[in-house]
Write a protein that holds these residues in place. Structure first.
Motif, PDB file in Angstrom:
ATOM      1  N   LEU A 107      37.928  37.938  35.229  1.00  0.00           N
ATOM      2  CA  LEU A 107      37.547  36.543  35.428  1.00  0.00           C
ATOM      3  C   LEU A 107      38.025  36.039  36.794  1.00  0.00           C
ATOM      4  O   LEU A 107      37.278  35.372  37.509  1.00  0.00           O
ATOM      5  CB  LEU A 107      38.142  35.680  34.317  1.00  0.00           C
ATOM      6  N   LEU A 108      39.259  36.382  37.168  1.00  0.00           N
ATOM      7  CA  LEU A 108      39.800  35.957  38.464  1.00  0.00           C
ATOM      8  C   LEU A 108      38.999  36.558  39.619  1.00  0.00           C
ATOM      9  O   LEU A 108      38.677  35.867  40.590  1.00  0.00           O
ATOM     10  CB  LEU A 108      41.274  36.349  38.586  1.00  0.00           C
ATOM     11  N   ALA A 109      38.690  37.843  39.508  1.00  0.00           N
ATOM     12  CA  ALA A 109      37.911  38.497  40.562  1.00  0.00           C
ATOM     13  C   ALA A 109      36.552  37.816  40.709  1.00  0.00           C
ATOM     14  O   ALA A 109      36.108  37.526  41.832  1.00  0.00           O
ATOM     15  CB  ALA A 109      37.745  39.983  40.251  1.00  0.00           C
ATOM     16  N   PHE A 124      36.904  34.260  42.322  1.00  0.00           N
ATOM     17  CA  PHE A 124      37.144  34.273  43.771  1.00  0.00           C
ATOM     18  C   PHE A 124      36.069  35.036  44.542  1.00  0.00           C
ATOM     19  O   PHE A 124      36.096  35.085  45.773  1.00  0.00           O
ATOM     20  CB  PHE A 124      38.526  34.847  44.081  1.00  0.00           C
ATOM     21  N   GLY A 125      35.131  35.645  43.820  1.00  0.00           N
ATOM     22  CA  GLY A 125      34.042  36.355  44.476  1.00  0.00           C
ATOM     23  C   GLY A 125      34.497  37.610  45.193  1.00  0.00           C
ATOM     24  O   GLY A 125      33.969  37.956  46.254  1.00  0.00           O
ATOM     25  N   ILE A 126      35.471  38.283  44.614  1.00  0.00           N
ATOM     26  CA  ILE A 126      35.952  39.546  45.192  1.00  0.00           C
ATOM     27  C   ILE A 126      35.898  40.621  44.111  1.00  0.00           C
ATOM     28  O   ILE A 126      35.768  40.316  42.925  1.00  0.00           O
ATOM     29  CB  ILE A 126      37.391  39.423  45.753  1.00  0.00           C
ATOM     30  N   SER A 127      35.993  41.860  44.546  1.00  0.00           N
ATOM     31  CA  SER A 127      35.971  42.940  43.563  1.00  0.00           C
ATOM     32  C   SER A 127      37.300  42.993  42.819  1.00  0.00           C
ATOM     33  O   SER A 127      38.336  42.528  43.324  1.00  0.00           O
ATOM     34  CB  SER A 127      35.722  44.285  44.258  1.00  0.00           C
ATOM     35  N   LEU A 128      37.253  43.543  41.633  1.00  0.00           N
ATOM     36  CA  LEU A 128      38.475  43.722  40.856  1.00  0.00           C
ATOM     37  C   LEU A 128      39.450  44.611  41.629  1.00  0.00           C
ATOM     38  O   LEU A 128      40.659  44.354  41.650  1.00  0.00           O
ATOM     39  CB  LEU A 128      38.134  44.335  39.500  1.00  0.00           C
ATOM     40  N   ASP A 129      38.896  45.618  42.289  1.00  0.00           N
ATOM     41  CA  ASP A 129      39.727  46.516  43.095  1.00  0.00           C
ATOM     42  C   ASP A 129      40.467  45.751  44.190  1.00  0.00           C
ATOM     43  O   ASP A 129      41.662  45.946  44.402  1.00  0.00           O
ATOM     44  CB  ASP A 129      38.862  47.619  43.707  1.00  0.00           C
TER      45      ASP A 129
END
Length: 120
Positions: free
Chosen positions: A49-51, A54-59
């Protein structure tokens, strides 16, 4: 950069207070505070959910998380919970023992009072 530092930076880049951010992602402000102080970590669903938020990959979000640190914190939390449960069980046992002793004491007092009356 550690996860907690990254989270603070990402939150501030959106111009959000901890309270506003917590409301947007459906957790308490205290939870966000613990994440940002590295006192706890979000579960996998929250990380996804956080990724996404913020529109970033989980990695990219979790790249620098020290997995052993997370394991150690989880173990500590489990140990604290076990200790808390043990204390609660001990309190319950002590309360039961005290209650039984009170009943025995009351019965003893009544017995000696009746014994005193009959022996007169």
């Amino acid at each position: 950069m550690n996860f907690n530092e990254k989270l603070v930076e990402l939150r501030k880049s959106k111009g959000l207070s901890q309270d506003e951010f917590a409301h947007k992602i459906g957790v308490s402000r205290q939870t966000v505070s613990k994440w940002e102080l590295a006192q706890s970590y979000p579960d996998f669903q929250r990380l996804v959910l956080l990724a996404d938020y913020f529109g970033i990959s989980l990695d990219a979000l979790v790249k620098d998380i020290d997995v052993q640190d997370v394991r150690n914190r989880n173990l500590s939390n489990k140990q604290i919970s076990a200790i808390y449960d043990d204390v609660q069980n001990a309190k319950s046992t002590i309360n039961t023992v005290v209650n039984v002793l009170c009943v025995i004491g009351a019965v003893g007092i009544v017995f000696f009072l009746l014994l005193g009356i009959f022996l007169r």
